[in-house]
Design an enzyme around this catalytic site. Structure first.
Site, PDB file in Angstrom:
ATOM      1  N   TYR A 143       0.848  -1.181   0.000  1.00 26.73           N
ATOM      2  CA  TYR A 143       0.000   0.000   0.000  1.00 26.73           C
ATOM      3  C   TYR A 143       0.893   1.244   0.000  1.00 26.73           C
ATOM      4  O   TYR A 143       1.851   1.306   0.763  1.00 26.73           O
ATOM      5  CB  TYR A 143      -0.882   0.033   1.276  1.00 26.73           C
ATOM      6  CG  TYR A 143      -1.870  -1.123   1.405  1.00 26.73           C
ATOM      7  CD1 TYR A 143      -2.342  -1.803   0.291  1.00 26.73           C
ATOM      8  CD2 TYR A 143      -2.348  -1.508   2.652  1.00 26.73           C
ATOM      9  CE1 TYR A 143      -3.263  -2.840   0.412  1.00 26.73           C
ATOM     10  CE2 TYR A 143      -3.276  -2.546   2.789  1.00 26.73           C
ATOM     11  CZ  TYR A 143      -3.727  -3.205   1.660  1.00 26.73           C
ATOM     12  OH  TYR A 143      -4.636  -4.226   1.795  1.00 26.73           O
ATOM     13  N   LYS A 174      -1.027  -8.033  -2.802  1.00 28.19           N
ATOM     14  CA  LYS A 174      -2.369  -7.555  -2.511  1.00 28.19           C
ATOM     15  C   LYS A 174      -2.308  -6.039  -2.557  1.00 28.19           C
ATOM     16  O   LYS A 174      -1.538  -5.420  -1.812  1.00 28.19           O
ATOM     17  CB  LYS A 174      -2.778  -8.046  -1.123  1.00 28.19           C
ATOM     18  CG  LYS A 174      -4.068  -7.445  -0.624  1.00 28.19           C
ATOM     19  CD  LYS A 174      -4.501  -8.109   0.656  1.00 28.19           C
ATOM     20  CE  LYS A 174      -5.719  -7.402   1.204  1.00 28.19           C
ATOM     21  NZ  LYS A 174      -6.264  -8.033   2.384  1.00 28.19           N
TER      22      LYS A 174
HETATM   23  P1  FBP Z   1     -10.721  -5.446   3.800  1.00 21.52           P
HETATM   24  O1  FBP Z   1     -11.227  -6.312   2.658  1.00 21.52           O
HETATM   25  O2  FBP Z   1     -11.620  -5.529   4.981  1.00 21.52           O
HETATM   26  O3  FBP Z   1     -10.459  -4.044   3.327  1.00 21.52           O
HETATM   27  O4  FBP Z   1      -9.338  -6.075   4.244  1.00 21.52           O
HETATM   28  C1  FBP Z   1      -8.184  -5.880   3.494  1.00 21.52           C
HETATM   29  C2  FBP Z   1      -7.032  -5.371   4.320  1.00 21.52           C
HETATM   30  O5  FBP Z   1      -5.826  -5.355   3.583  1.00 21.52           O
HETATM   31  C3  FBP Z   1      -6.814  -6.155   5.601  1.00 21.52           C
HETATM   32  O6  FBP Z   1      -6.036  -7.286   5.381  1.00 21.52           O
HETATM   33  C4  FBP Z   1      -6.195  -5.113   6.481  1.00 21.52           C
HETATM   34  O7  FBP Z   1      -6.482  -5.312   7.813  1.00 21.52           O
HETATM   35  C5  FBP Z   1      -6.838  -3.837   6.037  1.00 21.52           C
HETATM   36  O8  FBP Z   1      -7.285  -4.041   4.710  1.00 21.52           O
HETATM   37  C6  FBP Z   1      -5.877  -2.693   6.134  1.00 21.52           C
HETATM   38  O9  FBP Z   1      -6.373  -1.590   5.474  1.00 21.52           O
HETATM   39  P2  FBP Z   1      -5.867  -0.127   5.825  1.00 21.52           P
HETATM   40  O10 FBP Z   1      -4.361  -0.188   5.976  1.00 21.52           O
HETATM   41  O11 FBP Z   1      -6.297   0.693   4.660  1.00 21.52           O
HETATM   42  O12 FBP Z   1      -6.539   0.265   7.084  1.00 21.52           O
END
Ligand code: FBP
Length: 251
Positions: A143, A174
């Protein structure tokens, strides 16, 4: 190359993510989905390719996970959302521990663009080496975060996440979808032989969710690692069935 057959079906994937308790706190949960056993039940009945837990849940619910026969992915790092500033998520579980807990793959989050990205790259390099020497696939959550990404286009950033995943040796990455199919197609191309799965994000209405998944699959991603849109759904199994139809193009 590490084999992905334990966590893919016909080259496609639907993973159930449940590490939000650490990442966001129990604020995402209600009386039902606060219980990891509810999640294991969904993963089992919905025949997910894998369920994703942190080490603590993998340890405490080892018996239930094992008897569900759902493949386990253990997340090796994590952080809360309480600390502000440039994000860093450090390793809190080793590959060895994950394997002992029954993991068939491991996961790790990297915040690309954060001032601390080199620390996460460094940890990732070590665990990737260990995992691959044990034939364990590595899923990288990538991310973009932090001050340095301000002003950059979402197309550029999404493709950068994808490419970084290939370059650092992730088997599956992911990433978050920016809502533009062409941009995602470019990101998937940039990932080369590294497979791409997409995060679910906050709970959407079902029509919106399914439309988006359609675009995601058409753009070349192999599937999803989804959490809230499943276990916050009134009928998780019905939602799962509809998603699977799109991923595996069942009539
Ligand atoms: P969701 O499908 O609920 O968005 O989960 C995906 C995910 O990557 C989780 O594995 C993680 O806990 C969360 O999103 C983290 O998202 P962010 O860093 O944006 O809070």
């Amino acid at each position: 190359m590490v084999k992905l057959n334990k966590i893919l079906t016909k080259g496609k994937a639907l993973f159930l993510a449940y590490d939000q308790g650490l990442e966001h706190g129990p604020t995402d949960f209600n009386d039902k989905n606060v219980n990891p056993e509810y999640i294991i039940e969904i993963a089992k009945k919905g025949k997910f390719n894998a369920v994703i837990f942190q080490k603590g849940i993998a340890e405490k619910y080892k018996k239930e996970i094992k008897s569900s026969r759902v493949p386990l992915i253990v997340k090796l790092n994590g952080k809360t959302n309480l600390v502000k500033g440039e994000p860093i998520s450090r390793q809190i579980c080793s590959v060895k521990e994950a394997v002992k807990l029954g993991a068939v793959a491991v996961g790790y989050t990297i915040y690309l663009g954060s001032q601390h990205e080199s620390i996460m790259f460094d940890e990732f390099a070590d665990l990737q080496r260990q995992a691959h020497s044990n034939d364990i696939p590595v899923v990288a959550w990538i991310y973009t975060r932090g001050k340095s990404i301000r002003g950059k286009s979402s197309k550029e950033l999404m493709a950068y996440c994808a490419r970084a995943g290939l370059e650092i040796g992730a088997d599956i990455i992911k990433i978050k979808y920016n809502g533009k199919p062409k941009d995602l197609a470019w990101a998937v191309e940039s990932a080369g032989k590294t497979k791409v799965v997409i995060a679910g994000g906050i709970k959407k209405n079902q029509k919106q969710l399914l439309n988006q998944i359609n675009e995601i699959i058409k753009s070349g991603a192999i599937g999803l690692a989804i959490g809230r849109n499943i276990w916050q759904s009134k009928n998780p199994l019905e939602t799962t069935k509809k998603i699977k139809k799109i991923i595996w193009k069942k009539k």
